[in-house]
Structures are given as structure tokens and as C-alpha cells.
Design a protein around this motif. Structure first.
Motif, mmCIF file in Angstrom:
data_model
loop_
_atom_site.group_PDB
_atom_site.id
_atom_site.type_symbol
_atom_site.label_atom_id
_atom_site.label_comp_id
_atom_site.label_asym_id
_atom_site.label_seq_id
_atom_site.Cartn_x
_atom_site.Cartn_y
_atom_site.Cartn_z
ATOM 1 N N ARG A 35 0.819 -1.230 0.000
ATOM 2 C CA ARG A 35 0.000 0.000 0.000
ATOM 3 C C ARG A 35 0.844 1.267 0.000
ATOM 4 N N TYR A 36 2.149 1.101 -0.126
ATOM 5 C CA TYR A 36 3.063 2.261 -0.052
ATOM 6 C C TYR A 36 2.698 3.334 -1.084
ATOM 7 N N ALA A 37 2.474 2.903 -2.329
ATOM 8 C CA ALA A 37 2.203 3.861 -3.410
ATOM 9 C C ALA A 37 0.897 4.618 -3.217
ATOM 10 N N THR A 38 -0.063 3.998 -2.518
ATOM 11 C CA THR A 38 -1.348 4.682 -2.301
ATOM 12 C C THR A 38 -1.341 5.523 -1.018
ATOM 13 N N ILE A 39 -0.565 5.098 -0.019
ATOM 14 C CA ILE A 39 -0.517 5.847 1.250
ATOM 15 C C ILE A 39 0.361 7.082 1.115
ATOM 16 N N LEU A 40 1.551 6.904 0.522
ATOM 17 C CA LEU A 40 2.491 8.018 0.418
ATOM 18 C C LEU A 40 2.675 8.432 -1.046
ATOM 19 N N THR A 41 1.831 9.340 -1.478
ATOM 20 C CA THR A 41 1.966 9.916 -2.815
ATOM 21 C C THR A 41 2.792 11.202 -2.710
ATOM 22 N N ASN A 42 3.244 11.696 -3.845
ATOM 23 C CA ASN A 42 4.006 12.946 -3.850
ATOM 24 C C ASN A 42 3.181 14.109 -3.304
ATOM 25 N N ALA A 43 1.898 14.129 -3.647
ATOM 26 C CA ALA A 43 1.015 15.190 -3.162
ATOM 27 C C ALA A 43 0.864 15.132 -1.647
ATOM 28 N N ARG A 44 0.765 13.910 -1.111
ATOM 29 C CA ARG A 44 0.621 13.766 0.342
ATOM 30 C C ARG A 44 1.897 14.188 1.066
ATOM 31 N N ILE A 45 3.050 13.890 0.473
ATOM 32 C CA ILE A 45 4.323 14.319 1.063
ATOM 33 C C ILE A 45 4.390 15.847 1.098
ATOM 34 N N ALA A 46 3.943 16.477 0.013
ATOM 35 C CA ALA A 46 3.935 17.945 -0.046
ATOM 36 C C ALA A 46 3.024 18.524 1.042
ATOM 37 N N LYS A 47 1.872 17.888 1.263
ATOM 38 C CA LYS A 47 0.949 18.352 2.309
ATOM 39 C C LYS A 47 1.557 18.171 3.696
ATOM 40 N N LEU A 48 2.232 17.043 3.914
ATOM 41 C CA LEU A 48 2.897 16.815 5.197
ATOM 42 C C LEU A 48 4.008 17.841 5.430
ATOM 43 N N GLY A 49 4.707 18.196 4.350
ATOM 44 C CA GLY A 49 5.742 19.225 4.456
ATOM 45 C C GLY A 49 5.152 20.573 4.830
ATOM 46 N N LEU A 50 4.002 20.903 4.250
ATOM 47 C CA LEU A 50 3.325 22.163 4.561
ATOM 48 C C LEU A 50 2.852 22.177 6.011
ATOM 49 N N VAL A 51 2.309 21.056 6.475
ATOM 50 C CA VAL A 51 1.880 20.946 7.878
ATOM 51 C C VAL A 51 3.075 21.141 8.813
ATOM 52 N N GLY A 52 4.223 20.532 8.459
ATOM 53 C CA GLY A 52 5.431 20.686 9.263
ATOM 54 C C GLY A 52 5.894 22.129 9.328
ATOM 55 N N LEU A 53 5.780 22.842 8.204
ATOM 56 C CA LEU A 53 6.181 24.247 8.161
ATOM 57 C C LEU A 53 5.248 25.110 9.019
#
Length: 313
Positions: A133-151
Motif C-alpha cells: 500500500r506504499y504507493a497509495t498511502i504516500l503519494t508525492n502530493a501527500r508528502i507535499a501536504k505533510l511538508g506544509l503541515v510541518g512548516l
């Protein structure tokens, strides 16, 4: 070189002394400082360039490496140019606004860096414990959103620090025995009631680091448990190799960070120049080593970097 003279009557200026007790060696100290900084910049810009140009590296793991590289570029850049100005040209003056801005960005990037390491631990957890499920759980868009949340988290946590300090009166002695406007060093210049400021800074350190480290440790407990269940020796070794680089990066970030923070707050018996050198090395060493570690331990990235430079030649 003439001294950068400032009068104590100037209400908006501080003096950063550099490394007290080692003023005569400032020029020599600047050599490893500038060397570490340049190596770090070259390594991280190379990583960003290679990942940006190689479509096959446009994956969540490498996007996280790019986020880490951005923080590794920003962290020393907020400190080293000013420190070298002190070492080389004796430019010790910094305005109150400049000091608070430097402190805000420096600590914001530090919290963002920690959030990126948490996301990377989660990435390794999903890759090893739930690979289908890696490809469905961690997409590039989701990583970008997590980065924004971290910021956003970093900004919200750190913004109160300069706001609290800006409301407090400062002592007549505006000399900061440091190369940077570190929060603890600036707090010591205040003459008002600093209880709230000190408590918030201490709580912030334990909440951010404690929360992030807890999530990382939990991720790796689950990862190790999953690895131990793997019967194939090759798969077992491959899973361990994917985590080695991240574990190394975490150790070289959190270990000196915790040591520097705790000794600065509670290590009254330690010489001031030791505190300052540790604080500076904590900002210089991880950004220099991170791209080297990932370049050595990650075969796909290592191959692409080799291909990139071979093509250049």
C-alpha cells in the motif's frame, strides 16, 4: 581591522562577540566554519539538482530528501555569513529586529527539520511494514501536504519566542557572547521577568523533540519487529539497509541538539566557548554529512549522482 564600535546608548543594537576567550583565533576558527559550510552547500545543492533532473527520482523518499536538503541549506545560511563577518571583519553589530528575525528563522527551520525526520521515519515504516500500500498511502502530493503541515507547525511554535522577547526590556549591557542570536543567549540579555519566556522555551524543546522522537522510536520499533519476521536473508539485509541512512542522520541531528540545549541551560560549569562551539557545530556538521550519508547508503541516488557527473565530464 578596526573594531565595530557601538555605544550602549543605542537602544536597537546588540553586539555579537563571536567566541569569547578565543578572539585571537577567530581567523583560524573561520577556516573549518567556512569549509563545512561550503561542503554542505555543494552536497545539498547537488542532491537537489540531481533529484530535480532525474524523473525516476520523483518519488516520496527523494522528495523528503529534498525537504531535508532545503533545511540543511537554510540552517547554516542564517548563521555562518554573520559569524564569518565577525571572524574576518569584526562586524559585530546586529539590530534588535535583525537578532529576533535570525532567531525566528533559525529555530523555525530546526523544528521543520525535525518534522521532516519524523515524516521520513513514517515513510520507512510504510515501505517496510506495508509495502503493498506504499504507493497509495504516500503519494508525492501527500508528502507535499505533510511538508506544509510541518512548516505551519514550526511557525506557530516558534513565533511566540520573538514576540515574547520583543515585549521585554533589555539590560544596558547589550553584548551577546555568541556568534548568533540563539534564544537562550538573547534571554540572558533581558532585565524584566523572564519566567514565561524561559518556561516556554524549555517546554517547546521537550514538546517538539519529545513528541518527534517518540514517533520516530515507535516507527522503528514496528520496523524492527517487521524485519525480524522476514525469513529471507537478502530481504532482511535490504530492509536494514534502507533504514541505516535515516538512523545515521537522526543520530547526528538529535544527539548534538539535545546535548547543546541541555548543557546551555543546565551546564553552568562548562566554559562559555565550549557552549558556543557546540551550538555552531550542531548547525554545521549535520548539513554537511546528510547528503554524504544518503549518497553513500542509497544506491539509486549514488548511481544517478555518478551518472550526472560522468555526463558533465
Amino acid at each position: 581591522m578596526a573594531d565595530f564600535n557601538l555605544t550602549p546608548s543605542d537602544p536597537s543594537t546588540f553586539i555579537l562577540t563571536g567566541i569569547p576567550g578565543l578572539e585571537a583565533a577567530h581567523v583560524w576558527i573561520s577556516i573549518p566554519f567556512s569549509t563545512f559550510y561550503i561542503i554542505g552547500l555543494l552536497g545539498n545543492f547537488t542532491l537537489l539538482s540531481v533529484v530535480g533532473k532525474e524523473q525516476t527520482l520523483h518519488k516520496p523518499m527523494y522528495l523528503l530528501l529534498c525537504m531535508l536538503a532545503f533545511t540543511d541549506i537554510a540552517t547554516p545560511t542564517f548563521v555562518v555569513p554573520k559569524a564569518l563577518g565577525i571572524f574576518w571583519f569584526n562586524l559585530k553589530g546586529i539590530t534588535l529586529a535583525g537578532c529576533l528575525i535570525q532567531m525566528f528563522f533559525l529555530h523555525t527551520v530546526s523544528v521543520m527539520h525535525s518534522a521532516t525526520l519524523v515524516t521520513m521515519a513514517f515513510d520507512r515504516y510504510v515501505a517496510i511494514c506495508n509495502p503493498l500500500r506504499y504507493a497509495t498511502i504516500l503519494t508525492n502530493a501527500r508528502i507535499a501536504k505533510l511538508g506544509l503541515v510541518g512548516l505551519i507547525r514550526a511557525v506557530l511554535f516558534i513565533l511566540p519566542l520573538p514576540l515574547l522577547l520583543s515585549r521585554q526590556p533589555f539590560c544596558a549591557n547589550r553584548i551577546i557572547p555568541h556568534t548568533q542570536c540563539e534564544h537562550i543567549a538573547v534571554v540572558k540579555m533581558m532585565c524584566g521577568d523572564i519566567t514565561i519566556t524561559k518556561i516556554y522555551g524549555l517546554v517547546l524543546m521537550f514538546v517538539v523533540m519529545g513528541f518527534d522522537l517518540t514517533l520516530i522510536v515507535l516507527s522503528y520499533i514496528l520496523i524492527i519487529r517487521a524485519i525480524l519476521k522476514i525469513s529471507s536473508k537478502n530481504s532482511h539485509q535490504k530492509a536494514l539497509n534502507t533504514c541505516t541512512a535515516h538512523i545515521c542522520v537522526m543520530l547526528i541531528y538529535y544527539t548534538p541538539s539535545l546535548f547543546s540545549n541541555l548543557t546551555h541551560r543546565f551546564g553552568q560549569g562548562i566554559a562559555p566557548h565550549v557552549h558556543i562551539i557546540l551550538a555552531d557545530l550542531y548547525l554545521l556538521i549535520p548539513p554537511m554529512l546528510n547528503p554524504i550519508i544518503y549518497g553513500v547508503k542509497t544506491k539509486e541516488l549514488r548511481d544517478k549522482v555518478g551518472k550526472y557527473f560522468c555526463c558533465k565530464k
